[in-house]
Scaffold this motif. Structure first.
Motif, PDB file in Angstrom:
ATOM      1  N   ARG A  18     145.945 -11.544 150.798  1.00 16.26           N
ATOM      2  CA  ARG A  18     146.649 -10.989 151.970  1.00 16.26           C
ATOM      3  C   ARG A  18     145.696 -10.196 152.855  1.00 16.26           C
ATOM      4  NH1 ARG A  18     150.440 -10.061 147.974  1.00 16.26           N
ATOM      5  NH2 ARG A  18     149.948  -7.833 147.901  1.00 16.26           N
ATOM      6  N   PHE A  19     144.779  -9.468 152.251  1.00 18.54           N
ATOM      7  CA  PHE A  19     143.781  -8.728 153.031  1.00 18.54           C
ATOM      8  C   PHE A  19     142.940  -9.708 153.850  1.00 18.54           C
ATOM      9  CE2 PHE A  19     139.619  -6.960 153.787  1.00 18.54           C
ATOM     10  CZ  PHE A  19     139.921  -5.722 154.340  1.00 18.54           C
ATOM     11  N   GLY A  20     142.497 -10.785 153.213  1.00 20.36           N
ATOM     12  CA  GLY A  20     141.720 -11.804 153.927  1.00 20.36           C
ATOM     13  C   GLY A  20     142.506 -12.406 155.077  1.00 20.36           C
ATOM     14  N   ALA A  21     143.801 -12.673 154.849  1.00 21.64           N
ATOM     15  CA  ALA A  21     144.644 -13.239 155.904  1.00 21.64           C
ATOM     16  C   ALA A  21     144.789 -12.263 157.063  1.00 21.64           C
ATOM     17  CB  ALA A  21     146.013 -13.610 155.337  1.00 21.64           C
ATOM     18  N   ALA A  22     144.939 -10.974 156.760  1.00 20.95           N
ATOM     19  CA  ALA A  22     145.031  -9.966 157.820  1.00 20.95           C
ATOM     20  C   ALA A  22     143.717  -9.876 158.588  1.00 20.95           C
ATOM     21  CB  ALA A  22     145.403  -8.610 157.224  1.00 20.95           C
ATOM     22  N   LEU A  23     142.610  -9.969 157.882  1.00 25.39           N
ATOM     23  CA  LEU A  23     141.292  -9.926 158.504  1.00 25.39           C
ATOM     24  C   LEU A  23     141.106 -11.107 159.455  1.00 25.39           C
ATOM     25  CD1 LEU A  23     138.695  -8.251 158.447  1.00 25.39           C
ATOM     26  CD2 LEU A  23     137.952  -9.601 156.489  1.00 25.39           C
ATOM     27  N   ALA A  24     141.667 -12.262 159.090  1.00 19.84           N
ATOM     28  CA  ALA A  24     141.541 -13.470 159.924  1.00 19.84           C
ATOM     29  C   ALA A  24     142.114 -13.261 161.320  1.00 19.84           C
ATOM     30  CB  ALA A  24     142.223 -14.650 159.237  1.00 19.84           C
ATOM     31  N   LYS A  25     143.104 -12.388 161.446  1.00 16.84           N
ATOM     32  CA  LYS A  25     143.723 -12.134 162.756  1.00 16.84           C
ATOM     33  C   LYS A  25     142.791 -11.365 163.683  1.00 16.84           C
ATOM     34  CE  LYS A  25     148.320 -12.091 160.750  1.00 16.84           C
ATOM     35  NZ  LYS A  25     149.433 -11.254 160.330  1.00 16.84           N
ATOM     36  N   LEU A  26     141.733 -10.775 163.141  1.00 22.80           N
ATOM     37  CA  LEU A  26     140.845  -9.925 163.928  1.00 22.80           C
ATOM     38  C   LEU A  26     139.538 -10.590 164.323  1.00 22.80           C
ATOM     39  CD1 LEU A  26     141.066  -6.619 161.835  1.00 22.80           C
ATOM     40  CD2 LEU A  26     142.530  -7.355 163.715  1.00 22.80           C
ATOM     41  N   VAL A  27     139.163 -11.668 163.638  1.00 24.08           N
ATOM     42  CA  VAL A  27     137.825 -12.225 163.819  1.00 24.08           C
ATOM     43  C   VAL A  27     137.691 -13.026 165.112  1.00 24.08           C
ATOM     44  CG1 VAL A  27     137.322 -12.259 161.357  1.00 24.08           C
ATOM     45  CG2 VAL A  27     138.310 -14.297 162.437  1.00 24.08           C
ATOM     46  N   VAL A  28     136.473 -13.001 165.639  1.00 27.97           N
ATOM     47  CA  VAL A  28     136.110 -13.785 166.820  1.00 27.97           C
ATOM     48  C   VAL A  28     134.753 -14.427 166.556  1.00 27.97           C
ATOM     49  CG1 VAL A  28     137.419 -12.323 168.432  1.00 27.97           C
ATOM     50  CG2 VAL A  28     135.018 -11.802 167.967  1.00 27.97           C
ATOM     51  N   PRO A  29     134.446 -15.529 167.250  1.00 21.21           N
ATOM     52  CA  PRO A  29     133.120 -16.130 167.079  1.00 21.21           C
ATOM     53  C   PRO A  29     132.023 -15.096 167.332  1.00 21.21           C
ATOM     54  CG  PRO A  29     134.538 -17.617 168.294  1.00 21.21           C
ATOM     55  CD  PRO A  29     135.288 -16.305 168.168  1.00 21.21           C
ATOM     56  N   GLY A  30     131.001 -15.146 166.520  1.00 30.53           N
ATOM     57  CA  GLY A  30     129.899 -14.187 166.602  1.00 30.53           C
ATOM     58  C   GLY A  30     129.995 -13.078 165.582  1.00 30.53           C
ATOM     59  N   ASP A  31     131.175 -12.915 164.969  1.00 26.29           N
ATOM     60  CA  ASP A  31     131.353 -11.873 163.952  1.00 26.29           C
ATOM     61  C   ASP A  31     130.622 -12.236 162.670  1.00 26.29           C
ATOM     62  OD1 ASP A  31     132.953 -10.179 165.439  1.00 26.29           O
ATOM     63  OD2 ASP A  31     134.843 -10.869 164.559  1.00 26.29           O
ATOM     64  N   VAL A  32     130.188 -11.184 161.976  1.00 28.48           N
ATOM     65  CA  VAL A  32     129.637 -11.319 160.633  1.00 28.48           C
ATOM     66  C   VAL A  32     130.400 -10.348 159.734  1.00 28.48           C
ATOM     67  CG1 VAL A  32     127.600 -11.070 159.153  1.00 28.48           C
ATOM     68  CG2 VAL A  32     127.342 -11.919 161.503  1.00 28.48           C
ATOM     69  N   ILE A  33     130.841 -10.854 158.598  1.00 26.06           N
ATOM     70  CA  ILE A  33     131.487 -10.029 157.577  1.00 26.06           C
ATOM     71  C   ILE A  33     130.667 -10.178 156.311  1.00 26.06           C
ATOM     72  CG2 ILE A  33     133.545  -9.671 156.164  1.00 26.06           C
ATOM     73  CD1 ILE A  33     135.147 -11.054 158.440  1.00 26.06           C
ATOM     74  N   THR A  34     130.258  -9.061 155.736  1.00 19.83           N
ATOM     75  CA  THR A  34     129.563  -9.112 154.454  1.00 19.83           C
ATOM     76  C   THR A  34     130.489  -8.562 153.375  1.00 19.83           C
ATOM     77  OG1 THR A  34     128.481  -6.960 154.734  1.00 19.83           O
ATOM     78  CG2 THR A  34     127.277  -8.904 155.518  1.00 19.83           C
ATOM     79  N   LEU A  35     130.388  -9.158 152.194  1.00 16.27           N
ATOM     80  CA  LEU A  35     131.206  -8.762 151.052  1.00 16.27           C
ATOM     81  C   LEU A  35     130.297  -8.499 149.869  1.00 16.27           C
ATOM     82  CD1 LEU A  35     133.811 -11.502 151.676  1.00 16.27           C
ATOM     83  CD2 LEU A  35     134.453  -9.124 151.364  1.00 16.27           C
ATOM     84  N   ALA A  36     130.224  -7.237 149.464  1.00  6.22           N
ATOM     85  CA  ALA A  36     129.401  -6.833 148.329  1.00  6.22           C
ATOM     86  C   ALA A  36     130.310  -6.371 147.196  1.00  6.22           C
ATOM     87  CB  ALA A  36     128.446  -5.716 148.733  1.00  6.22           C
TER      88      ALA A  36
END
Length: 154
Positions: A18-36
């Motif tokens: 669900r967190f990933g799905a919510a994050l999907a609503k915010l992303v735009v081309p050019g974004d970088v998300i890192t997951l550690a």
């Protein structure tokens, strides 16, 4: 860069999706998300939720073996490069992956970003997962300037 927020508690894999799905609503081309975070912390669960919300049918494979897994329309509503650096031993190998080739036109998601040189993705939304005492996950975010107007998740 600032913007450490209070941790988001993800109680189970569904919460990570669900967190990933919510994050999907915010992303735009050019974004970088890192997951550690450690093995089993839920990095790929977040990515799978995000990719599903971007239109991917079926379960996204972990790119641990391939290292780079691209997705593009019509499978997703925007191009996505899912990168898993777990098997990278030498940071110089990262340049050979060609991650910057189309960075402005795609969303780049990077698992195990600590395998890259420090500061490699200076404008990335840097998410870190850790285990909680009750078996859940705590997610903290380091929010760069390009993300501040979009963060925190609502």
């Amino acid at each position: 860069m600032n913007g450490h927020n209070d941790p988001v508690v993800l109680t189970d894999p569904d919460a990570s999706d669900r967190f990933g799905a919510a994050l999907a609503k915010l992303v735009v081309p050019g974004d970088v998300i890192t997951l550690a975070g450690p093995l089993g912390a839920g990095k790929t669960s977040i990515v799978r939720g995000l990719l599903a919300a971007l239109g991917l049918a079926g379960e996204a494979p972990s790119p641990s073996f391939a290292i780079v897994q691209p997705y593009a329309p019509p499978d997703t509503i925007l191009p996505v490069l899912h990168v898993d650096l777990y098997r990278i031993d030498d940071p110089n190998e990262i340049a050979e992956l060609g991650l910057d080739d189309a960075a402005a036109e795609q969303l780049t998601i990077v698992e195990w970003p600590e395998r890259a040189p420090a500061g490699y993705w200076p404008d990335a939304l840097a998410l870190t997962l850790s285990f909680t005492a009750d078996g859940g996950r705590a997610l903290t975010a380091l929010v760069p300037a390009p993300w501040r107007a979009r963060w925190p998740l609502k």
